[in-house]
Enzyme design. Structure first.
Site, PDB file in Angstrom:
ATOM      1  CE  LYS A   1      -1.872   2.977   2.085  1.00  0.00           C
ATOM      2  NZ  LYS A   1      -1.672   4.420   1.744  1.00  0.00           N
TER       3      LYS A   1
ATOM      4  N   GLY B   1       6.926   5.333   8.148  1.00  0.00           N
ATOM      5  CA  GLY B   1       6.056   6.507   8.216  1.00  0.00           C
ATOM      6  C   GLY B   1       6.190   7.178   9.563  1.00  0.00           C
ATOM      7  CB  SER B   2       4.043   9.610  11.241  1.00  0.00           C
ATOM      8  OG  SER B   2       2.817   8.916  11.225  1.00  0.00           O
TER       9      SER B   2
ATOM     10  CB  VAL C   1       0.752   6.030  11.115  1.00  0.00           C
ATOM     11  CG1 VAL C   1       0.188   4.865  10.312  1.00  0.00           C
ATOM     12  CG2 VAL C   1      -0.090   7.278  10.863  1.00  0.00           C
ATOM     13  N   GLY C   2       2.818   4.464  13.175  1.00  0.00           N
ATOM     14  CA  GLY C   2       3.569   3.258  13.532  1.00  0.00           C
ATOM     15  C   GLY C   2       2.970   2.558  14.743  1.00  0.00           C
TER      16      GLY C   2
ATOM     17  CD  GLU D   1      12.999   4.469   8.554  1.00  0.00           C
ATOM     18  OE1 GLU D   1      12.864   5.447   9.335  1.00  0.00           O
ATOM     19  OE2 GLU D   1      13.117   4.572   7.319  1.00  0.00           O
TER      20      GLU D   1
ATOM     21  CB  CYS E   1      13.529   8.579   8.217  1.00  0.00           C
ATOM     22  SG  CYS E   1      12.066   8.146   7.300  1.00  0.00           S
TER      23      CYS E   1
HETATM   24  P1  ADP Z   1       3.644  10.708   6.653  1.00  0.00           P
HETATM   25  O1  ADP Z   1       3.981  11.661   7.710  1.00  0.00           O
HETATM   26  O2  ADP Z   1       4.808  10.183   5.879  1.00  0.00           O
HETATM   27  O3  ADP Z   1       2.445  11.071   5.826  1.00  0.00           O
HETATM   28  P2  ADP Z   1       2.037   8.637   7.714  1.00  0.00           P
HETATM   29  O4  ADP Z   1       2.489   7.791   8.832  1.00  0.00           O
HETATM   30  O5  ADP Z   1       0.841   9.494   7.898  1.00  0.00           O
HETATM   31  O6  ADP Z   1       3.320   9.438   7.433  1.00  0.00           O
HETATM   32  O7  ADP Z   1       1.831   7.797   6.393  1.00  0.00           O
HETATM   33  C1  ADP Z   1       2.688   6.757   6.012  1.00  0.00           C
HETATM   34  C2  ADP Z   1       1.863   5.673   5.375  1.00  0.00           C
HETATM   35  O8  ADP Z   1       0.964   5.160   6.351  1.00  0.00           O
HETATM   36  C3  ADP Z   1       1.007   6.112   4.188  1.00  0.00           C
HETATM   37  O9  ADP Z   1       0.997   5.074   3.209  1.00  0.00           O
HETATM   38  C4  ADP Z   1      -0.370   6.249   4.811  1.00  0.00           C
HETATM   39  O10 ADP Z   1      -1.412   6.036   3.881  1.00  0.00           O
HETATM   40  C5  ADP Z   1      -0.352   5.138   5.846  1.00  0.00           C
HETATM   41  N1  ADP Z   1      -1.286   5.338   6.953  1.00  0.00           N
HETATM   42  C6  ADP Z   1      -1.709   6.497   7.506  1.00  0.00           C
HETATM   43  N2  ADP Z   1      -2.581   6.262   8.497  1.00  0.00           N
HETATM   44  C7  ADP Z   1      -2.732   4.908   8.596  1.00  0.00           C
HETATM   45  C8  ADP Z   1      -3.486   4.027   9.449  1.00  0.00           C
HETATM   46  N3  ADP Z   1      -4.295   4.501  10.394  1.00  0.00           N
HETATM   47  N4  ADP Z   1      -3.375   2.717   9.234  1.00  0.00           N
HETATM   48  C9  ADP Z   1      -2.545   2.212   8.289  1.00  0.00           C
HETATM   49  N5  ADP Z   1      -1.815   2.978   7.453  1.00  0.00           N
HETATM   50  C10 ADP Z   1      -1.891   4.315   7.604  1.00  0.00           C
END
Ligand code: ADP
Length: 482
Positions: free
Chosen positions: A176, A229-230, A233-234, A251, A285
């Protein structure tokens, strides 16, 4: 097969999202939409996981030999290099990266497939001496179906970083990509099919994180998750994985320090330090976002660093300057709010980069900004900005340097600049970080080098042979031969 950015790629074919919804994608350099992607739901994720499971279980993918997988990966690496111009153009349009940066990203992407193509048949198990009459072997096996959720900052490179080691081990994959930058993934999966990956080995579902991403991490048919990602969300991903008893690699970013002692080679350090924060507009990152300078050399070093930082130029991808725009309007506002808040707190601005003439007024640009000295508790000294913002802080002695370097919740990458060999070693050992560079820095450098963090930077390791271990599991065989 023509790349279709508005459809998913499932079981070797383009597929309309089950509920038929799409969402626009935008060009960061102009703020204009240039197409749509599938706004997928849990139903699409179900189909993708089923396709991966089938490929893994029925043997079209699951019973390939390591040699065959290595050849496919290597062929895909070659195909990436022979399509480098096209892929770089897609990446630059989708992310706003300067052309030279996008070009370098495509070469790094190819390296992932070259490296793991070569490594696929070199992942060995082991034997363990045990009781008389027994033979013990430790086999390495794939997890089965691996789920991958990507961020938007290095979409093409991340495709390789996360998929190549997983495929090398023999997992079937569901990806995804980030909704804000996923075009490269959709083109790459076509090249993968042409390179011989059978249907179902790589499936791609685009859409929103909270919908498609959450459905993937929660899916009972997924055996291992890889997330970049963030931190917020991690945590969500890890909890979703815990609900069905699987583990994940996270990461999650950093606030990586560059520790500069008075005896450092300033000429060598300064260009590297500037590049380590402005690379990809600070949306990295492992960006070196904190520079910690020994107090006795603070004024002399900072004056020279500010001079170099003030020459950073920002423009559209085709201008090929040091920095491009920020990825989205939302991120642009977030980065700018960090800058505004630090200024409002009275933190001195030491230098700012230059916006090129002729950039689109609606592009998502911010001025690179260097602050210092930044008080230790200030938000901008602690939080990851994920933009071209550099903070400078003085330290008193070695013990203070280590305290300051370890003084955030993150621990991803660090650098030490000193000519004193014993001090180099002491700092390498005492800084909490997944990588420590000495008299050099590599934000995201080196496919061969294990990479990952601790604390708020996440856990698990990517790159190098370490990633092959994370994407596989051991099976211990105990054989009684009497
Ligand atoms: P960024 O700050 O890089 O946008 P995010 O953590 O928001 O970081 O997004 C990184 C990835 O995680 C993207 O592919 C986003 O669609 C996905 N994402 C965001 N929220 C969720 C969630 N609740 N569950 C699973 N994946 C998510």
């Amino acid at each position: 097969m023509k790349t279709d950015f508005s459809r998913n790629f499932i079981g070797g074919a383009w597929a309309d999202p089950v509920e038929g919804a799409t969402m626009p994608i935008y060009e960061p350099a102009t703020g204009k939409s240039f197409g749509t992607i599938a706004d997928s739901t849990a139903a699409d994720v179900d189909l993708a996981v089923a396709a991966a499971r089938k490929a893994y279980d029925d043997g079209t993918w699951g019973r390939t030999t390591a040699i065959e997988r290595g050849r496919m990966l290597t062929r895909l690496g070659d195909a990436i290099l022979s399509h480098a111009e096209e892929l770089s153009a897609i990446e630059a349009k989708d992310t706003g990266k300067p052309k030279g940066v996008a070009d370098a990203d495509i070469v790094a992407l190819a390296r992932y497939f070259e490296f793991y193509g070569g490594a696929a048949d070199k992942l060995h198990g082991e034997t363990i001496p045990y009781l008389p009459g027994y033979h013990v072997g430790v086999l390495r096996e794939p997890h089965g179906v691996t789920g991958h959720i990507l961020p938007w900052n290095y979409p093409a490179q991340m495709f390789g970083r996360t998929l190549a080691p997983s495929l090398a081990v023999g997992n079937a994959t569901v990806l995804k990509p980030a909704e804000d930058a996923c075009a490269a993934s959709l083109r790459l999966v076509e090249l993968a099919a042409e390179a011989g990956f059978p249907e179902g080995a790589i499936n791609i579902v685009t859409g929103k994180g909270q919908v498609a991403g959450a459905a993937l991490a929660a899916h009972q048919g997924v055996d291992f998750m890889s997330f970049t990602g963030s931190p917020e969300v991690g945590q969500v991903i890890q909890k979703l994985c815990a609900d069905h008893y699987i583990t994940c690699t996270l990461e999650l970013g950093g606030k990586s320090p560059q520790v500069v002692f008075a005896d450092a080679d300033f000429d060598a350090a300064i260009p590297v330090i500037v590049r380590a924060i402005i690379q990809n507009s600070g949306q990295t990152c492992s960006a070196g976002s904190r520079v910690l300078v020994e107090r006795s050399a603070y004024d002399a070093f900072v004056e020279r660093l500010a001079d170099a930082f003030g020459k950073v130029r920002v423009g559209a991808p085709e201008m090929n300057l040091d920095c491009g725009p920020i990825i989205t309007a939302k991120q642009q506002r977030r980065v700018q709010s960090f800058i505004d808040r630090a200024e409002a707190d009275g933190v001195p601005v030491l230098a700012q980069g230059l916006l090129a003439e002729g950039i689109a007024a609606d592009g998502y640009y911010v001025k690179p900004t260097m602050f210092g000295p930044v008080p230790r508790g200030n938000v901008i000294a602690q939080d990851e900005v994920f933009g071209p913002v550099l903070i400078i802080q003085p330290f008193d002695d070695e013990a203070d340097a280590i305290r300051l370097a370890n003084g955030t919740d993150y621990g991803l990458v660090a650098a030490v600049w000193t000519r004193d060999g014993a001090r180099q070693m002491r700092l390498v050992k005492r800084i909490r970080s997944g990588q420590v560079f000495v008299n050099c820095y590599g934000a995201g450098a080196g496919i061969e080098l294990p990479f990952g963090g601790s604390g708020k930077s996440g856990h698990g390791r990517e790159k190098g042979f370490a990633a092959l271990h994370d994407f596989s599991k051991t099976k211990t065989m105990v054989l009684n031969h009497g």
